[in-house]
Every structure is written in structure tokens, then in C-alpha cells.
Write a protein that holds these residues in place. Sequence first.
Motif, short mmCIF file in Angstrom:
data_model
loop_
_atom_site.label_atom_id
_atom_site.label_comp_id
_atom_site.label_asym_id
_atom_site.label_seq_id
_atom_site.Cartn_x
_atom_site.Cartn_y
_atom_site.Cartn_z
N ILE A 103 32.13 -59.83 -66.29
CA ILE A 103 31.34 -60.99 -66.72
C ILE A 103 30.60 -61.59 -65.53
O ILE A 103 29.40 -61.89 -65.61
CB ILE A 103 32.24 -62.06 -67.37
CG1 ILE A 103 32.95 -61.51 -68.61
CG2 ILE A 103 31.40 -63.28 -67.77
CD1 ILE A 103 34.01 -62.45 -69.17
N PHE A 104 31.29 -61.76 -64.40
CA PHE A 104 30.63 -62.33 -63.22
C PHE A 104 29.48 -61.44 -62.75
O PHE A 104 28.43 -61.95 -62.31
CB PHE A 104 31.65 -62.51 -62.09
CG PHE A 104 32.45 -63.77 -62.20
CD1 PHE A 104 31.83 -65.00 -62.36
CD2 PHE A 104 33.84 -63.74 -62.15
CE1 PHE A 104 32.56 -66.17 -62.48
CE2 PHE A 104 34.59 -64.90 -62.26
CZ PHE A 104 33.95 -66.13 -62.42
N LEU A 136 26.65 -62.29 -65.09
CA LEU A 136 26.17 -63.66 -64.88
C LEU A 136 25.34 -63.80 -63.60
O LEU A 136 24.37 -64.58 -63.55
CB LEU A 136 27.35 -64.64 -64.80
CG LEU A 136 28.11 -64.95 -66.08
CD1 LEU A 136 29.29 -65.87 -65.78
CD2 LEU A 136 27.19 -65.60 -67.12
N CYS A 137 25.70 -63.05 -62.58
CA CYS A 137 25.03 -63.17 -61.27
C CYS A 137 23.81 -62.26 -61.13
O CYS A 137 23.07 -62.37 -60.15
CB CYS A 137 26.02 -62.87 -60.15
SG CYS A 137 27.39 -64.04 -60.07
N LEU A 138 23.60 -61.39 -62.10
CA LEU A 138 22.46 -60.47 -62.03
C LEU A 138 21.15 -61.25 -62.06
O LEU A 138 20.89 -62.02 -62.99
CB LEU A 138 22.52 -59.48 -63.19
CG LEU A 138 21.39 -58.45 -63.28
CD1 LEU A 138 21.45 -57.50 -62.08
CD2 LEU A 138 21.47 -57.68 -64.59
N CYS A 160 33.28 -53.91 -56.73
CA CYS A 160 32.09 -53.51 -55.95
C CYS A 160 30.81 -54.01 -56.61
O CYS A 160 29.90 -54.53 -55.94
CB CYS A 160 32.04 -51.99 -55.82
SG CYS A 160 33.34 -51.27 -54.81
N LEU A 161 30.73 -53.85 -57.93
CA LEU A 161 29.53 -54.28 -58.66
C LEU A 161 29.36 -55.79 -58.58
O LEU A 161 28.24 -56.30 -58.40
CB LEU A 161 29.63 -53.83 -60.12
CG LEU A 161 29.61 -52.32 -60.37
CD1 LEU A 161 29.99 -52.01 -61.82
CD2 LEU A 161 28.26 -51.73 -60.04
N MET A 162 30.46 -56.53 -58.69
CA MET A 162 30.37 -57.98 -58.62
C MET A 162 29.97 -58.44 -57.22
O MET A 162 29.13 -59.33 -57.06
CB MET A 162 31.70 -58.62 -59.02
CG MET A 162 31.66 -60.14 -59.03
SD MET A 162 33.18 -60.91 -59.63
CE MET A 162 34.22 -60.75 -58.20
N ILE A 163 30.56 -57.85 -56.20
CA ILE A 163 30.23 -58.22 -54.82
C ILE A 163 28.75 -57.99 -54.55
O ILE A 163 28.08 -58.82 -53.91
CB ILE A 163 31.10 -57.42 -53.83
CG1 ILE A 163 32.55 -57.93 -53.91
CG2 ILE A 163 30.57 -57.53 -52.41
CD1 ILE A 163 33.56 -57.00 -53.30
N ARG A 164 28.23 -56.89 -55.04
CA ARG A 164 26.81 -56.61 -54.84
C ARG A 164 25.95 -57.74 -55.41
O ARG A 164 25.02 -58.22 -54.77
CB ARG A 164 26.43 -55.28 -55.49
CG ARG A 164 24.95 -54.96 -55.29
CD ARG A 164 24.49 -53.80 -56.14
NE ARG A 164 23.07 -53.57 -55.91
CZ ARG A 164 22.32 -52.76 -56.64
NH1 ARG A 164 22.86 -52.09 -57.65
NH2 ARG A 164 21.04 -52.61 -56.37
N ASN A 165 26.24 -58.15 -56.65
CA ASN A 165 25.43 -59.19 -57.29
C ASN A 165 25.67 -60.57 -56.69
O ASN A 165 24.79 -61.43 -56.75
CB ASN A 165 25.68 -59.20 -58.80
CG ASN A 165 24.99 -58.04 -59.49
OD1 ASN A 165 24.34 -57.23 -58.85
ND2 ASN A 165 25.13 -57.94 -60.80
N GLU A 205 29.17 -44.82 -55.34
CA GLU A 205 27.82 -45.37 -55.45
C GLU A 205 27.84 -46.90 -55.45
O GLU A 205 27.03 -47.54 -54.76
CB GLU A 205 27.16 -44.86 -56.74
CG GLU A 205 25.72 -45.31 -56.90
CD GLU A 205 25.08 -44.74 -58.15
OE1 GLU A 205 24.00 -45.24 -58.55
OE2 GLU A 205 25.66 -43.81 -58.76
N ALA A 206 28.76 -47.49 -56.22
CA ALA A 206 28.83 -48.96 -56.30
C ALA A 206 29.20 -49.57 -54.96
O ALA A 206 28.64 -50.61 -54.56
CB ALA A 206 29.85 -49.36 -57.37
#
Length: 461
Positions: free
Chosen positions: A365-366, A369-371, A407-412, A445-446
Motif C-alpha cells: 500500500i505504501f 501511495l508514494c508513487l 525494496c519497492l517501497m524504499i524506491r518510492n 531488479e527492485a
Amino acid sequence: MGPPSKNVRTISQEAFDELVKENIEDLGLDPTEALEDAIQTLTLQGVDLSGIVTCVPGEGNVRENPVIKCLERLKEMRLGDNDLDEMVGLLDELVGLLTGVEGSGNVAIGVRNGGLELVCSICSNIPIVSEKVLVSALKTLALLIHDVQSTEMFRSSDGPKMVVGILKDGNESLEILDTGFAVVAAAATGNEVVKELLMELKIDELILDVLNRQSKGNIQGLYDSIRVLLTPDDYRVVASQVYGYARRFAKIGIARALVESLRSGLASPSLVSASVALKAVAVNDEICKSIAESGGIDVIFKYIDESGEQGNGIVARACCSLLSKLAGSDSNKSAIVAKDGINKLILLSARFSDDPSVLQEVMSIFTVLCLRSPDNAARAMEAGAGDLAIQAMEKFSNVQQVQKNSCLMIRNLAVRNPENRTLLLSHGIEKILRRAKVKHETCREAATDALRDLGLDNYNS
């Protein structure tokens, strides 16, 4: 449900029995050795033995199989009043056999010996007033439909038309509706043609009618039917039509009706199934917005709060998964944040700090939301999203999905927020990301993208 191997061959019960007999008479093997040799030989040759009664030969052995005995007796029966009680008993016995010992092969034995067609015929001829026997027959039918071949048998037996007719005529009975929709879910699984036939029979309008009149109780089979009808799971089809079905469901009001079902306060199993069904309908921005406008986000947060208080991880996971889908709409992102959603999710993650399956859904979800939203990324970081990712990655280093979602959340969190990058790096996130990149192929990749968007030059190493 995977595709059957092109090399799989089949054998009849008679041919199998004859092979065992030849092993005894021509090779001099004792009955047990003859049976084992036949099974081994046929298996090595790629023969599918599912549905074959593999027993030591002897007069009447195959006919004495309890599944076949039930079917044989059912074939002899007529639908007179005197037979109905016995028919219910036989069908219930069959249900017990089909759901009994795992690996017994009883379902395949039942299908191979004409059970599916027989029970379809029984369902077609039982009047709605004979509810008890009809419910037992529908339960049996739902169990017999278990793979692509059996869904095709159901289609060839005019099953879609039959079950839709039963659902329409028996719509005052919760048991008929629940077992009837269980048949719909089983028959539509992995079969695009059956899905299409059911849609041509206006199953969507029937579903909406039942949802709108659902005051006596909740119908598990109905939610399962929605999920299956909207899942592209037929490996034989290049382009599924289920996206169009989902839009049709939403257009006639099924999304709104599902929100109302959730609002009514479902028990946990139905709540989870209804959440999964609503997620299946939410296939585009317009539908996601309409669900929010119907009060969907408020209802989800109600159950998220309750699941946290009660420690119900199953409900928490289902609600978070649905919320993640709805958050794909930009207007819904704003609504989630405005309802103090970020803090609610951080609180939920604290309550389920030992449950990686919930944490990975919260992080999903985060991520959404951050995208493309630096404001949301700043708020999430301030609330503790960065700490959540670091702690989860440290605690669940072997859980691939937790690592990837982190990883995906940290990126965004980092890509549009330089101040977040500084904070994350100061807490040692680089080392944690590199470990995940090396340890988990699915994270490579992430993790690389996260390292890059943290501003590190050697992100690809």
C-alpha cells in the motif's frame, strides 16, 4: 490449474484389469506383485492412472469400490418420494468419500465412472421443492468438477444452463444459493468458455439480485463465483474476456453491492471472500473511484482497525490487499491519506510485527501511495514507513516477498524525496538492500532500482 502434459496417455479400467490379470497368468506373479508391476509399468509409460481403481484383482473388486457402489445405486434410482431419503443418504455418503482421505483418488474415480454426468442429470430433474436432495446433489457436483476435463464434461452436459436455472428458481433458499454458486465457481475455474456461457446466461444480473436481497445471511459461494468469473486462468486462451466482465459487473452495480455487503458486518470467512471479490471487480481507475465513493475505503479501514485489535491476520491481509488495489487511483490516494490512513497502517504493522504476510501487504500500500507523490512519501517517512522497511528486512531476511516489497517501497520513498534518501542511508539501508539483491533473485531488479534512486553510483554492482 496447469495444462495437462501432451504426452499423457489414458487407459480404461478394463484394460488395466486385463494387464494385471496377464501379469498373474503369463508371468506367474502373485496378485500383489502383478498389481505393483502394472502400476509401475504404466506410470513409466506416461499413462494417467487417475480414476483407475488399483486393487488386487478378484471377482467384484472394482464394483466393490465405495464410490462406484454409490454411483451404481444412484443410477438405479427414480425420483419418487420413496427414494428421496435414500438418495440424500447416498449423495451425502459420496460427498464424504470425495472429501475424505487426501490422495485417495476418489474424485477422479467418480468422474471416470460417469459420476459427473449422473449428478448433472439428477440436478436437472430434482424439483426445487425437494431442497434437501438438491443441496446434496449440488455439493456433490461441486466436488466432482475439479479440473479442465471435468469442467468440459459439465459444459457438455448443459451444466451452465442447468445451474443458472436452479439459482433463479431456488433464490429463496440460502443453501441452494450457496451450493449452486459453489458449482458455478468450480465450473468456471480454468475454463474461459464456461465463463462466457455463464455471462451469456446473465449470471452477473443474478449475482446482483442475490447481493441486493442478501438479508438472511452471507453466501460464500457467491463471492467465490465473482472471483473466479473475473480471473483470467484458462491457459488455452490468449486473450481473456474477464476484464470486460469486470467492467460489466461494476456497470450494473455489483461493486456497490459488495461494499454494502462489507458494510453489513460479515463473519471472517465471508469478509475475506467478499474483499477478494471486490478486488477482482476493481480493474480500472473509474471503478476504484466508484468503490471509494460508495464508502469502500471507510469500510476497509473499519475492518483494518478491528483486525488489528483482534489479531486477525487473515482479515488484515485481505483488507490491505484490497486497499492496495484501490490506492491505484490518485483520488483514492488522497482519500486514504485524508482518513489518517498512513498512521492507521503503521499501527497495523506494529500490531502484526511478527506476521510477514501482513507486513508485505502494508508495504505494498505504501508503495502505491508514494508513487509519483513526494508529499505522501514525506508523510509516510515521518510516520515510520522507513523504519518499517528496515526492521522487516532485518527480521524476515529469508522471506522473499517481504524483501521485494520493501525494496519497492524504499524506491518510492526515496525517488522524489532527497531528505528521505539521507535518512534511509543513515540508517544503513544500503547494506540491507545489497544483501537482499544477492540473496534473492526475485529482489535483484527492485533492489537495484532502490539503490539507484537512493542516489548511489554503484547501484548496479
